[in-house]
Design a protein around this motif. Structure first.
Motif, PDB file in Angstrom:
ATOM      1  N   GLY A 159       0.815  -1.185  -0.087  1.00  0.00           N
ATOM      2  CA  GLY A 159       0.007   0.046   0.020  1.00  0.00           C
ATOM      3  C   GLY A 159       0.863   1.241   0.013  1.00  0.00           C
ATOM      4  N   ILE A 160       1.884   1.315   0.855  1.00  0.00           N
ATOM      5  CA  ILE A 160       2.956   2.499   0.919  1.00  0.00           C
ATOM      6  C   ILE A 160       3.498   2.811  -0.470  1.00  0.00           C
ATOM      7  N   PHE A 161       4.022   1.525  -1.061  1.00  0.00           N
ATOM      8  CA  PHE A 161       4.709   1.736  -2.099  1.00  0.00           C
ATOM      9  C   PHE A 161       3.613   2.221  -3.383  1.00  0.00           C
ATOM     10  N   ILE A 162       2.532   1.704  -3.329  1.00  0.00           N
ATOM     11  CA  ILE A 162       1.534   1.970  -4.494  1.00  0.00           C
ATOM     12  C   ILE A 162       1.274   3.514  -4.445  1.00  0.00           C
ATOM     13  N   VAL A 163       0.779   3.858  -3.080  1.00  0.00           N
ATOM     14  CA  VAL A 163       0.283   5.248  -3.239  1.00  0.00           C
ATOM     15  C   VAL A 163       1.387   6.195  -3.463  1.00  0.00           C
ATOM     16  N   GLY A 164       2.448   6.000  -2.958  1.00  0.00           N
ATOM     17  CA  GLY A 164       3.656   6.912  -3.067  1.00  0.00           C
ATOM     18  C   GLY A 164       4.105   6.813  -4.551  1.00  0.00           C
ATOM     19  N   SER A 165       4.208   5.821  -5.211  1.00  0.00           N
ATOM     20  CA  SER A 165       4.626   5.909  -6.542  1.00  0.00           C
ATOM     21  C   SER A 165       3.591   6.367  -7.560  1.00  0.00           C
ATOM     22  N   HIS A 166       2.214   6.020  -7.302  1.00  0.00           N
ATOM     23  CA  HIS A 166       1.112   6.618  -8.194  1.00  0.00           C
ATOM     24  C   HIS A 166       1.264   8.226  -8.061  1.00  0.00           C
ATOM     25  N   GLY A 167       1.640   8.520  -6.667  1.00  0.00           N
ATOM     26  CA  GLY A 167       1.640  10.094  -6.639  1.00  0.00           C
ATOM     27  C   GLY A 167       2.899  10.531  -7.464  1.00  0.00           C
ATOM     28  N   ALA A 168       3.867  10.071  -7.374  1.00  0.00           N
ATOM     29  CA  ALA A 168       5.204  10.287  -7.984  1.00  0.00           C
ATOM     30  C   ALA A 168       4.957  10.474  -9.475  1.00  0.00           C
ATOM     31  N   LEU A 169       4.517   9.332 -10.153  1.00  0.00           N
ATOM     32  CA  LEU A 169       4.131   9.215 -11.575  1.00  0.00           C
ATOM     33  C   LEU A 169       2.823   9.920 -12.087  1.00  0.00           C
ATOM     34  N   SER A 170       2.180  10.493 -11.065  1.00  0.00           N
ATOM     35  CA  SER A 170       1.052  11.238 -11.545  1.00  0.00           C
ATOM     36  C   SER A 170       1.084  12.710 -11.727  1.00  0.00           C
ATOM     37  N   TRP A 171       2.094  13.263 -10.822  1.00  0.00           N
ATOM     38  CA  TRP A 171       2.045  14.669 -10.487  1.00  0.00           C
ATOM     39  C   TRP A 171       2.284  15.660 -11.730  1.00  0.00           C
ATOM     40  N   ARG A 172       2.874  15.252 -12.791  1.00  0.00           N
ATOM     41  CA  ARG A 172       3.365  16.042 -13.945  1.00  0.00           C
ATOM     42  C   ARG A 172       2.139  15.879 -15.094  1.00  0.00           C
ATOM     43  N   ASP A 173       1.234  15.028 -14.715  1.00  0.00           N
ATOM     44  CA  ASP A 173       0.095  14.983 -15.817  1.00  0.00           C
ATOM     45  C   ASP A 173      -1.110  15.222 -15.165  1.00  0.00           C
ATOM     46  N   MET A 174      -1.819  16.130 -15.651  1.00  0.00           N
ATOM     47  CA  MET A 174      -3.160  16.757 -14.977  1.00  0.00           C
ATOM     48  C   MET A 174      -4.175  15.576 -14.907  1.00  0.00           C
ATOM     49  N   LEU A 175      -4.475  14.722 -16.038  1.00  0.00           N
ATOM     50  CA  LEU A 175      -5.398  13.734 -15.893  1.00  0.00           C
ATOM     51  C   LEU A 175      -4.895  12.713 -14.828  1.00  0.00           C
ATOM     52  N   ALA A 176      -3.823  12.353 -14.916  1.00  0.00           N
ATOM     53  CA  ALA A 176      -3.175  11.167 -13.890  1.00  0.00           C
ATOM     54  C   ALA A 176      -3.430  11.901 -12.490  1.00  0.00           C
ATOM     55  N   TRP A 177      -3.164  13.305 -12.253  1.00  0.00           N
ATOM     56  CA  TRP A 177      -3.109  13.758 -10.939  1.00  0.00           C
ATOM     57  C   TRP A 177      -4.569  13.835 -10.592  1.00  0.00           C
ATOM     58  N   LYS A 178      -5.416  13.921 -11.568  1.00  0.00           N
ATOM     59  CA  LYS A 178      -7.031  14.020 -11.081  1.00  0.00           C
ATOM     60  C   LYS A 178      -7.349  12.740 -10.798  1.00  0.00           C
ATOM     61  N   HIS A 179      -7.253  11.656 -11.605  1.00  0.00           N
ATOM     62  CA  HIS A 179      -7.355  10.204 -10.942  1.00  0.00           C
ATOM     63  C   HIS A 179      -6.720   9.846  -9.812  1.00  0.00           C
ATOM     64  N   PHE A 180      -5.566  10.164  -9.457  1.00  0.00           N
ATOM     65  CA  PHE A 180      -4.898   9.964  -8.256  1.00  0.00           C
ATOM     66  C   PHE A 180      -5.593  10.647  -6.906  1.00  0.00           C
ATOM     67  N   MET A 181      -6.100  11.883  -7.289  1.00  0.00           N
ATOM     68  CA  MET A 181      -6.781  12.611  -6.012  1.00  0.00           C
ATOM     69  C   MET A 181      -7.940  11.937  -5.905  1.00  0.00           C
ATOM     70  N   ARG A 182      -8.566  11.430  -6.757  1.00  0.00           N
ATOM     71  CA  ARG A 182      -9.863  10.913  -6.768  1.00  0.00           C
ATOM     72  C   ARG A 182      -9.807   9.680  -5.868  1.00  0.00           C
ATOM     73  N   SER A 183      -8.639   8.735  -6.037  1.00  0.00           N
ATOM     74  CA  SER A 183      -8.306   7.465  -5.274  1.00  0.00           C
ATOM     75  C   SER A 183      -7.985   7.806  -4.003  1.00  0.00           C
TER      76      SER A 183
END
Length: 250
Positions: A159-183
């Protein structure tokens, strides 16, 4: 196997008589459309296109994870249908298994980015070995403290690895960040509103609480995993495209 009087809490329907033979009638009914969350992303995943070769491609780690997530949602349906320790323990096992394969996917994406990670093949091997180990633990000593501890450790670390990595992978892309914030919102809602430690169990004395799990819990799950699955597919798409375009222009 645990004695009947220590059956884990599933929903406020647990103490009600089965309806049409279903342990949690309302939760069972709402669990059927819930399957569309992983299945819709799985259908999208098998239709992704290789930009460089202009041909369909299958991202193995993504598809395997979505299959295990679909299995998790299926065990959720199963536990609401039949109840009992076996169904609950199977659901708990699949929660850990999908976490392992989700970590395998995240590792593959990190590898594409050139970030610190192990090779994709090593990630597959690690996830497969850990899955077998968890399955053996669940079959040899189901419901024991050791089995419960193993699941908690796996779910916590992945869980820690997934959440942290998803955030790092998402923050430069607007749509990815939107999905990440929803999750992230979905995860917070799940922790606060659902399960034996959340708001749900405290409301079981209310008559209307019989449908709480079917409506509130499953809505939180849609928010959480709807965001996670869409983001995973999107991240695979943009990461692979960026990687291919980089090769193309070099």
């Amino acid at each position: 196997m645990l004695p009947p009087d220590t059956a884990p809490f599933v929903s406020c329907e647990d103490e009600q008589a089965p309806v049409f033979g279903l342990f949690n009638f309302y939760a069972t009914v709402s669990s059927v459309p819930l399957l569309w969350v992983p299945l819709s992303s799985l259908l999208t995943a098998v239709c992704l296109t290789d930009v460089k070769n202009r041909a369909p491609f299958i991202h193995k780690a993504l598809v395997v994870w979505l299959l295990t997530l679909t299995a998790l949602f299926t065990t959720n349906l199963f536990q609401h249908m039949v109840g009992g320790h076996c169904a609950i323990l199977l659901h708990e096992l699949m929660s850990s298994v999908q976490g392992l394969w989700h970590s395998c996917l995240v590792n593959a994406l990190r590898r594409k980015k050139g970030w610190r990670s192990i090779s994709e093949q090593s990630g597959f091997t690690t996830a497969a070995v850990a899955t077998v180990a968890l399955a053996m633990s669940a079959s040899v000593a189901p419901g024991t403290d050791a089995d419960e501890a193993a699941n908690k450790i796996v779910q916590g670390l992945t869980g820690i690895f997934i959440v942290g990595s998803h955030g790092a992978l998402s923050w430069r892309d607007m749509l990815a960040w939107k999905h990440f914030m929803r999750s992230c919102i979905g995860l917070l809602l799940v922790m606060v509103l659902t399960g034996p430690h959340g708001l749900e169990r405290r409301l079981c004395h209310l008559r209307a609480a019989i449908s709480y799990h079917a409506i509130v819990d499953h809505a939180c799950i849609v928010c959480l995993f709807g965001g996670v699955t869409k983001n995973a597919v999107h991240l695979v798409n943009i990461t692979v495209c960026t990687h291919q375009d980089g090769k193309k222009t070099s």
